[in-house]
Design an enzyme around this catalytic site. Structure first.
Site, PDB file in Angstrom:
ATOM      1  CG  HIS A 110      -2.999   3.971   1.480  1.00 34.66           C
ATOM      2  ND1 HIS A 110      -4.035   3.085   0.402  1.00 34.66           N
ATOM      3  CD2 HIS A 110      -3.202   3.025   1.972  1.00 34.66           C
ATOM      4  CE1 HIS A 110      -3.859   1.755   0.196  1.00 34.66           C
ATOM      5  NE2 HIS A 110      -4.045   1.767   1.392  1.00 34.66           N
ATOM      6  CB  CYS A 170      -0.923  -0.142   0.833  1.00 35.37           C
ATOM      7  SG  CYS A 170      -2.208  -1.397   1.062  1.00 35.37           S
ATOM      8  CG  ASN A 201      -6.511  -0.616   1.166  1.00 33.91           C
ATOM      9  OD1 ASN A 201      -5.631  -0.442  -0.567  1.00 33.91           O
ATOM     10  ND2 ASN A 201      -5.989  -1.238   2.311  1.00 33.91           N
TER      11      ASN A 201
END
Ligand code: UT7
Length: 323
Positions: A250, A114, A280
């Site tokens: 993020h 990520c 996500n």
């Protein structure tokens, strides 16, 4: 004169299929209400069968090049942040290179889960500042739907597929110019926490696996480490949180995003939020949010932006950009 890596184009791509939370209610002991209240996610996009990470990345790259008014052969390097490349090798970046019709320069993948896009931006910035490349296409693209355990309600409702891209260009910044470009980077990792978020299979172990996460443990690290890395990067650029126009975080969980903004003393009005629509998307989430934030009219030329991300590794970091 100071050299800077300046953003000259941005674009994104989302697969056609939109999956609302309610779809999971049919197969799992979960609810739209739980997913929304615990994560902020309302829907996500899933790639079609046969649609792979390099396809998503190519669409996003094409959009970013068009936004920059450039063609593929104007680019010296492609860096693609992904943990879900089409094949073990070659890199998905070289697949994108071929599909764009780019016959010069070089291309490679970066894998920091990520935090991948932040790591890729840092690499692109270094290539530009060292003079190795004048223009770099930086892409984040993922098909996390391919590594979900569809029986694990604690993970499979959280992730989505997508891609975003930026074109960075070396600019000589004179004393009287607005100080545009990448101003500072802060990268970190701590492999002691690898068991908190990982895929339990891979090439060297001759296994295929699925994403495993101790979500509440990752959550605890996230707010603290994200606020700290954002503040460290801002400080090395000579700024503090109050100077920031936009946090582009993020997009993992709205509660992490809110907690980080609060820790930095900033209101949610200064945060670009897309988690409700994308879920996500790992390394794709920051460039997606930058592109959507610009399209919404939130992000404007001259804005001071801090991006921050954390994920498997643990790996985390932040980049300060004058847009
Ligand atoms: O991008 C990489 C970094 N990743 C992240 O940043 C993710 C970080 N973590 C999170 O976003 C959150 O921890 C989650 C959204 C994953 C979970 O939220 P939480 O508030 O930390 O919940 P929890 O894991 O502590 O679970 C609470 C309860 C548990 O039940 P019990 O043990 O209290 O009875 C879970 O079994 O919620 C249960 N649960 C669910 N219930 C309904 C877990 N998943 C679900 C679900 N539907 N999908």
């Amino acid at each position: 004169m100071t050299k800077r890596a300046v953003v000259v184009g941005v674009g994104h791509y989302l697969p056609e299929r939109v999956v609302p939370n309610s779809e999971f209610e049919q197969t799992l002991d979960t609810s739209d209400d739980w997913i929304k209240s615990r994560s902020g996610i309302e829907r996500r996009h899933f790639a079609a069968e046969g649609e792979n990470t390099s396809d998503l990345a190519t669409h996003a790259a094409t959009a970013a090049l068009a936004d920059a008014g450039l063609v593929a052969d104007d680019i010296d390097a492609i860096i693609l942040a992904t943990s879900t490349a089409d094949l073990t090798f070659p890199s998905a970046a070289t697949m994108v290179q071929a599909r764009l019709g780019m016959t010069r320069g070089f291309a490679f993948d970066v894998q920091a889960v990520c935090a991948g896009f932040v790591y890729a931006l840092s690499n692109a910035n270094a290539l530009i500042l060292s003079g190795q490349a004048k223009r770099v296409l930086v892409i984040g693209a993922e098909t996390f739907s391919r590594i979900m355990d569809w029986t694990d309600r604690s993970t499979c409702v959280l992730f989505g597929d997508g891609a975003g891209a930026l074109v960075l260009e070396a600019n000589e910044i004179g004393e009287n110019d607005a100080d545009r470009g990448i101003l500072a980077v802060d990268l970190n990792s701590d492999g002691r926490y690898q068991d908190l978020l990982y895929v339990d299979g891979g090439v060297s172990t001759q296994t295929t696996g699925f994403l495993r996460m101790q979500g509440n443990q990752v959550f605890r690290h996230a707010v603290e480490k994200l606020a700290k890395t954002a503040e460290t990067a801002l400080e090395s650029a000579g700024f503090g949180p109050s100077d920031v126009d936009w946090i582009v975080p993020h997009q993992a969980n709205i509660r992490i995003i809110q907690g980080t903004a609060k820790k930095m003393g900033l209101s949610m009005e200064k945060v670009v939020v897309t988690v409700q629509d994308h879920g996500n998307t790992s390394a794709a989430s920051i460039p997606l949010a930058l592109s959507v934030g610009k399209a919404r009219g939130q992000i404007k030329s001259g804005d001071l932006i801090v991006t921050e991300a954390i994920g498997g590794g643990l790996a985390w970091g932040a980049v300060v950009i004058r847009w």
